[in-house]
Scaffold this motif. Structure first.
Motif, mmCIF file in Angstrom:
data_model
loop_
_atom_site.group_PDB
_atom_site.id
_atom_site.type_symbol
_atom_site.label_atom_id
_atom_site.label_comp_id
_atom_site.label_asym_id
_atom_site.label_seq_id
_atom_site.Cartn_x
_atom_site.Cartn_y
_atom_site.Cartn_z
ATOM 1 N N LEU A 150 -13.999 6.098 -5.898
ATOM 2 C CA LEU A 150 -14.714 4.904 -5.544
ATOM 3 C C LEU A 150 -14.344 4.139 -4.406
ATOM 4 C CD1 LEU A 150 -17.317 3.541 -5.328
ATOM 5 C CD2 LEU A 150 -16.554 1.633 -7.472
ATOM 6 N N ALA A 151 -12.900 3.666 -4.384
ATOM 7 C CA ALA A 151 -12.394 3.012 -3.424
ATOM 8 C C ALA A 151 -12.448 3.847 -1.891
ATOM 9 C CB ALA A 151 -10.728 2.697 -3.634
ATOM 10 N N GLN A 152 -12.467 5.577 -2.658
ATOM 11 C CA GLN A 152 -12.275 6.104 -1.094
ATOM 12 C C GLN A 152 -13.458 6.418 -0.367
ATOM 13 O OE1 GLN A 152 -9.922 10.022 -3.570
ATOM 14 N NE2 GLN A 152 -9.878 10.354 -1.877
ATOM 15 N N TYR A 153 -14.698 6.573 -0.866
ATOM 16 C CA TYR A 153 -15.572 6.481 -0.972
ATOM 17 C C TYR A 153 -15.913 5.077 0.134
ATOM 18 C CZ TYR A 153 -17.124 11.035 -2.701
ATOM 19 O OH TYR A 153 -17.564 12.219 -3.137
ATOM 20 N N ILE A 154 -16.002 4.062 0.251
ATOM 21 C CA ILE A 154 -16.106 2.700 0.071
ATOM 22 C C ILE A 154 -14.827 2.595 1.339
ATOM 23 C CG2 ILE A 154 -15.327 0.572 0.578
ATOM 24 C CD1 ILE A 154 -15.541 0.510 -3.088
ATOM 25 N N PHE A 155 -14.100 3.642 1.447
ATOM 26 C CA PHE A 155 -13.213 3.168 2.971
ATOM 27 C C PHE A 155 -13.702 4.261 4.464
ATOM 28 C CE2 PHE A 155 -10.394 0.561 0.626
ATOM 29 C CZ PHE A 155 -8.730 0.314 1.842
ATOM 30 N N ALA A 156 -14.689 5.516 3.490
ATOM 31 C CA ALA A 156 -14.943 6.829 4.563
ATOM 32 C C ALA A 156 -15.903 5.686 4.771
ATOM 33 C CB ALA A 156 -15.979 7.701 2.815
ATOM 34 N N GLY A 157 -16.808 4.609 4.309
ATOM 35 C CA GLY A 157 -17.556 3.715 4.981
ATOM 36 C C GLY A 157 -17.258 2.883 5.932
ATOM 37 N N PHE A 158 -15.976 2.936 5.846
ATOM 38 C CA PHE A 158 -15.165 2.037 6.769
ATOM 39 C C PHE A 158 -14.817 2.767 7.452
ATOM 40 C CE2 PHE A 158 -12.737 -1.089 2.963
ATOM 41 C CZ PHE A 158 -14.198 -1.515 3.078
ATOM 42 N N TYR A 159 -14.388 3.837 7.239
ATOM 43 C CA TYR A 159 -14.291 5.072 8.549
ATOM 44 C C TYR A 159 -15.615 5.190 9.614
ATOM 45 C CZ TYR A 159 -13.176 9.044 11.263
ATOM 46 O OH TYR A 159 -12.898 10.208 12.380
ATOM 47 N N LEU A 160 -16.713 5.119 8.391
ATOM 48 C CA LEU A 160 -17.838 5.830 9.404
ATOM 49 C C LEU A 160 -18.146 4.478 10.428
ATOM 50 C CD1 LEU A 160 -19.435 7.921 7.125
ATOM 51 C CD2 LEU A 160 -18.536 8.260 8.710
ATOM 52 N N ILE A 161 -18.538 3.368 9.981
ATOM 53 C CA ILE A 161 -18.620 2.266 10.350
ATOM 54 C C ILE A 161 -17.886 1.455 11.684
ATOM 55 C CG2 ILE A 161 -19.398 -0.712 9.789
ATOM 56 C CD1 ILE A 161 -19.906 0.039 7.014
ATOM 57 N N ASN A 162 -16.825 2.107 11.859
ATOM 58 C CA ASN A 162 -14.929 1.220 12.732
ATOM 59 C C ASN A 162 -16.299 2.648 14.080
ATOM 60 O OD1 ASN A 162 -12.867 0.940 12.927
ATOM 61 N ND2 ASN A 162 -12.623 3.072 14.130
ATOM 62 N N VAL B 103 -14.935 -4.222 -7.261
ATOM 63 C CA VAL B 103 -16.030 -3.627 -7.438
ATOM 64 C C VAL B 103 -14.874 -2.162 -8.052
ATOM 65 C CG1 VAL B 103 -17.064 -2.205 -5.444
ATOM 66 C CG2 VAL B 103 -16.552 -4.747 -5.312
ATOM 67 N N THR B 104 -13.769 -1.618 -7.284
ATOM 68 C CA THR B 104 -13.581 -0.670 -8.252
ATOM 69 C C THR B 104 -12.864 -0.588 -9.606
ATOM 70 O OG1 THR B 104 -11.449 -1.089 -7.564
ATOM 71 C CG2 THR B 104 -12.252 0.337 -5.836
ATOM 72 N N GLY B 105 -12.807 -1.336 -10.302
ATOM 73 C CA GLY B 105 -12.803 -0.798 -12.031
ATOM 74 C C GLY B 105 -11.554 -2.070 -11.670
ATOM 75 N N TYR B 106 -11.221 -2.721 -11.180
ATOM 76 C CA TYR B 106 -9.358 -3.226 -11.460
ATOM 77 C C TYR B 106 -8.594 -2.669 -10.680
ATOM 78 C CZ TYR B 106 -12.179 -6.002 -15.115
ATOM 79 O OH TYR B 106 -12.949 -7.334 -15.785
ATOM 80 N N GLY B 107 -9.293 -1.647 -9.720
ATOM 81 C CA GLY B 107 -8.296 -1.136 -8.647
ATOM 82 C C GLY B 107 -8.495 0.431 -9.678
ATOM 83 N N ALA B 108 -8.512 0.617 -11.029
ATOM 84 C CA ALA B 108 -8.528 2.087 -12.066
ATOM 85 C C ALA B 108 -9.464 2.653 -10.649
ATOM 86 C CB ALA B 108 -8.662 1.938 -12.733
#
Length: 425
Positions: A102-114, A93-98
């Motif tokens: 985008l990864a930060q926004y995904i983890f922000a989503g994890f935080y909000l769901i949590n 999803v993050t273009g081989y981790g690069a």
């Protein structure tokens, strides 16, 4: 009633009445959306483990299923198979981790769901007044950092753990065990909740009905691991479930005041493990097992007429205190481990009979200890003092009531309003 009195009453309810916790939760959750966006855009990302995670799963992409060969910049892969599959998704999803942003926004989503999952637990248990959520959301820089500025796997494991707790509250034990085991497959720290969970299963379902739930937990661990077990079973077990792994003294948050030689000493570590087991036994016999009254009766099949049903607070207190005991006697706590128990501290403190000022002070000192970098002798010692206060308070807590009474502050303000009204009449 005058408008001023009505406003005062509304303010008191929204701050102190547990039945209005959902109002504070809704407002704070919306505020957290804005806060996370600001943190991501205004504060620099710090690379610690993300690149190592990507290197580890890239080894699988390249065809290696031998855990002894999978490694990243910080060392070998030491997490179970669920971690590999989850971070493989993030890898693509993050273009081989690069694409870090985008990864930060995904983890922000994890935080909000949590947060939503945690808020639902607090709403169901009715133990905490709404203002407690302010401390949970607005006073912890470290938690926001762990999620959106560090991208550790610890928050991912805790997300699935809180999902499992919500399912346990709904008495969906099979699905809860499934997601609980998923959480374990991301990171093994979730096993600290396992002693409490086992007791809950035996209490609610009895011995024979507990076995299928344990089978679910086992299958969730075994099935995803099949490719790695076929390649090198010993390597997989040694790496992903290495309970004897040594920690670096320089990262410890809780044992800084000890000499490094003692910190690394195996006898010291065995002493901590022994104390951990002793506390679990004591809580099991004298605190958690109130519904059955004896361990022997716990293993028997519950009779239809027998009332053995667990309340919301029975479930949450047992799970959260089981994890907390493990944290108290951990061989080492690193900064990212704060998320292992941060969202449980408020509940556990408000289960105690401690004065409100002492509860808030304990939260504040714990937060200060975890934000002291590097840790000091004083910060480590203070953290243990806070743990001891909460541990003793948890031992002395009483959970007979299903829902907590309205807090002391709200009751006091309510009495004041009545006196004012009496004077007017």
């Amino acid at each position: 009633m005058h408008l001023k009195d009505r406003l005062l009453q509304a303010k008191n309810r929204f701050l102190f009445d547990p039945t209005y916790l959902w109002v504070a939760a809704s407002l704070l959750w919306l505020a957290e959306v804005v806060v996370n966006v600001l943190v991501i855009n205004k504060i620099n990302y710090t690379e610690i483990d993300w690149e190592a995670y990507m290197d580890e799963v890239e080894g699988v992409v390249n065809g290696s299923y031998d855990y002894m060969q999978l490694k990243g910049g910080t060392g070998p892969l030491v997490y179970p198979a669920g971690f590999v599959y989850f971070y493989l998704i993030l890898y693509y999803v993050t273009g081989y981790g690069a694409n870090i942003r985008l990864a930060q926004y995904i983890f922000a989503g994890f935080y909000l769901i949590n947060l939503l999952l945690v808020f639902r637990i607090y709403q169901r248990t009715m133990k905490c007044p709404p203002y407690v959520l302010i401390f949970m959301c607005c006073t912890s820089y470290r938690i926001h950092s762990i999620y959106v500025l560090r991208l550790f796997n610890d928050p991912v494991a805790m997300l699935f753990l809180y999902l499992a707790v919500n399912l346990f509250l709904d008495k969906k034990w099979a699905w809860g065990c499934f997601w609980f085991s998923i959480a374990v497959s991301i990171k093994m720290n979730v096993l600290l909740f396992a002693p409490g969970l086992l007791l809950l299963l035996l209490t609610e379902l009895g011995f024979w009905s507990t076995i299928p739930r344990l089978v679910i937990c086992a299958l969730v661990q075994v099935v995803p691991a099949i490719p790695f077990l076929l390649e090198n079973p010993k390597g997989y077990i040694v790496r992903s479930f290495d309970l004897g792994r040594q920690f670096f003294f320089k990262w410890t948050v809780n044992w800084r005041f000890l000499p490094e030689e003692l910190f690394l000493n195996r006898y010291f570590q065995m002493t901590l493990l022994s104390l951990h087991v002793i506390l679990l036994v004591l809580f099991t016999v004298f605190k958690w097992n109130r519904k059955t009254g004896s361990l022997k009766k716990l293993l028997q099949r519950p009779e239809k007429k027998e009332e053995r049903k667990l309340s919301e607070n029975d479930i949450v207190f047992t799970l959260f205190s089981s994890n907390f005991i493990g944290m108290c006697f951990s061989r080492s706590l690193h900064y990212q481990f704060y998320v292992w128990y941060f969202h449980t501290l408020h509940y556990l403190l408000w289960c105690t009979g401690l004065p409100t000022v002492l509860k808030i002070l304990t939260l504040g000192v714990i937060e200060l200890c975890w934000n002291t970098y590097p840790s000091t002798n004083q910060s480590s010692a203070a953290l243990h003092v806070c743990h001891l206060v909460l541990l003793v308070g948890s031992w002395l807590s009483r959970l007979e009531e299903k829902k907590a009474d309205i807090s002391e502050e709200y009751t006091t303000s309510k009495d004041t309003k009545k006196k004012r009204k009496a004077k007017l009449t």
